[in-house]
Write an enzyme that holds these catalytic residues in place. Structure first.
Site, PDB file in Angstrom:
ATOM      1  N   GLU A  81      14.814  56.609 -20.429  1.00 16.71           N
ATOM      2  CA  GLU A  81      14.031  55.695 -21.261  1.00 16.71           C
ATOM      3  C   GLU A  81      14.869  54.600 -21.925  1.00 16.71           C
ATOM      4  O   GLU A  81      14.934  54.501 -23.163  1.00 16.71           O
ATOM      5  CB  GLU A  81      13.265  56.480 -22.336  1.00 16.71           C
ATOM      6  CG  GLU A  81      12.244  57.426 -21.761  1.00 16.71           C
ATOM      7  CD  GLU A  81      11.369  58.099 -22.813  1.00 16.71           C
ATOM      8  OE1 GLU A  81      10.292  58.598 -22.444  1.00 16.71           O
ATOM      9  OE2 GLU A  81      11.761  58.114 -23.997  1.00 16.71           O
TER      10      GLU A  81
ATOM     11  N   GLU B   4       8.847  63.321 -17.464  1.00 14.58           N
ATOM     12  CA  GLU B   4       8.403  63.833 -18.769  1.00 14.58           C
ATOM     13  C   GLU B   4       6.917  63.568 -18.937  1.00 14.58           C
ATOM     14  O   GLU B   4       6.432  62.490 -18.624  1.00 14.58           O
ATOM     15  CB  GLU B   4       9.093  63.114 -19.946  1.00 14.58           C
ATOM     16  CG  GLU B   4      10.490  63.539 -20.259  1.00 14.58           C
ATOM     17  CD  GLU B   4      11.033  62.813 -21.487  1.00 14.58           C
ATOM     18  OE1 GLU B   4      10.230  62.473 -22.388  1.00 14.58           O
ATOM     19  OE2 GLU B   4      12.242  62.590 -21.539  1.00 14.58           O
TER      20      GLU B   4
END
Length: 443
Positions: free
Chosen positions: A159, A347
């Site tokens: 991320e 995720e």
């Protein structure tokens, strides 16, 4: 190999042992130990004590029936100052961890950077310094040499967009900076680090490589020109800024708004060739869509994020919209076409505290159904990793937000399987034939 079910964690969120076996300081050690930065003054000094309890935690994954475990490697354990030779004790820990997974029939999915930059590198400018990208490539090679093909999927960065915004724009995550819109150095050097890590890993491992981006389908507040323009800008920043350079070899046009310097002084000749080396998968982290409007009065950014109503919300207040995951996956296929490699959901999960957590069961059931619908629409998805195996240190929120299939009592370190653990075990281990999400039946 058929579709894989797995679970995800991150080193600083679970390991603890912050000052053991030669581990150096990370930016999260510094940030969380600074008064007023985290809820209740919480730190990851102990967290889930996974560093000492890793064997029993791997036993939980084996019991779950998951065939993949996405974990992260703490850069300060490998290179305490972000430079130089590997710390033997740090390498040894991950060597044991990976062998422990393989002995239990679990594929190791290793993330090289999940936000815990060595503090010594931050002191030299962090990701704003081009040298950090070079150091990251060297670190990747050290880890790749040690773990090699025993790691079944490498994830370079986790991320980078969230690390950029929360850590360098809003300052609510480490390293706690507020750089305004002069962000291109931090953006570009993370991506360059990714590319250099790909090159390094290719030299020492034949295992596939990806990076994990956080994606959010963008909903304009209205059809007005201003709202549409704001939504388009936001989509380019969150969903394309860290993907176009990797898959297309170019930045989206909004990049000029993200620097006050000459772009050519940051993006040097040959950089984009390094960044856009082929990857074997694209990691997709998904939690919720974003409702965007033109900036409200007093807003410094060229957009405003609004609350989404009309949907269930997690303990974090995030809206639960499984259908948006299908839309996202289809959109990625439409935007990138043949440039899009196979996708891993690296995720997805929700914060919800009770042990009897039907809410979390419904969350994962809905999102797995959305993945199936995306596959039926032609998207190649290879795996789904639930966030997270354990309740953990949830960054600035400390220990108040709980994402685990397993509840952790942080006073005693006792692990308690939630209802969602039993449900996910059935998903992972069902003996009944099920349609494989790549199109072939599996047992």
């Amino acid at each position: 190999m058929g579709f894989q079910f797995g679970v995800s964690t991150a080193a600083y969120q679970i390991e603890g042992a912050a000052e053991e076996d030669g581990r150096g300081l990370s930016i999260w050690d510094t940030f969380s130990r600074t008064p007023g930065t985290t809820r209740g003054g919480a730190t990851g000094d102990v967290a889930c004590d996974h560093y000492h309890r890793w064997e029993s935690d791997l036993d939980l994954i084996q019991e779950l029936g998951a065939t993949a475990y996405r974990f992260s490697i703490a850069w300060p354990r490998i290179q305490p100052t972000g430079d130089g030779p590997a710390n033997a004790a740090g390498i040894a820990f991950y060597d044991r961890l990976v062998d422990g997974m393989l002995a239990r029939g679990i594929d190791p999915v290793a993330t090289l950077f999940h936000w815990d930059l060595p503090q010594a590198l931050q002191d030299l400018g962090g990701w704003g310094n081009r040298d950090t990208a070079m150091r990251f490539g060297e670190y990747a090679e050290l880890v790749g040499e040690a773990l090699g093909d025993r790691v079944k999927l490498w994830v370079t960065l986790n991320e980078p967009y969230i690390h950029l915004v929360l850590g360098h724009v809003l300052g609510v995550h480490a390293p706690g900076q507020q750089l305004g819109m002069d962000l291109l150095p931090v953006i570009h050097h993370q991506l360059l680090g990714h590319g250099l890590a790909v090159s390094a890993l290719r030299r020492v491992s034949s295992s596939p490589i990806t990076l994990a981006n956080n994606y959010s389908p963008v909903w304009p507040k209205s059809g007005s020109d201003d709202d549409q323009a704001a939504a388009m800008f936001y989509d380019l920043v969150q969903n394309r800024l860290f993907t176009d350079p990797v898959l297309l070899g170019e930045y989206p046009p909004i990049v000029e708004a993200l620097t006050t310097a000459d772009i050519d002084s940051i993006v040097m000749d040959g950089d984009l060739r390094v960044i856009s080396q082929p990857i074997d998968a694209l990691g997709v982290n998904y939690y919720n869509p974003s409702l965007i409007s033109a900036p409200v009065e007093g807003e410094d950014l060229p957009f405003s994020r609004l609350d989404i109503t009309g949907y269930p919300t997690t303990d974090f207040g995030w809206p639960v919209v499984p259908s948006a995951l299908k839309d996202l996956l289809v959109q990625l296929r439409q935007v990138y076409g043949d440039r899009l490699p196979p996708i891993w959901i690296t995720e997805s999960g929700c914060s919800y505290a009770p042990v009897d957590d039907q809410f979390r069961i419904d969350y994962h059931a809905g999102h797995l159904a959305a993945v199936r619908e995306a596959v039926e629409a032609g998207v190649d998805v290879r795996g789904y990793c639930a966030w997270s195996l354990l309740d953990n240190f949830e960054w600035a929120e400390g220990y108040d937000q709980r994402f685990g299939l397993v509840h952790v009592d942080f006073e005693t370190q006792e692990r308690t399987r939630r209802a969602s653990f039993a449900w996910f075990r059935e998903v992972c281990t069902s003996a009944a034939p099920r349609p494989d999400l790549q199109g072939e039946p599996t047992g």
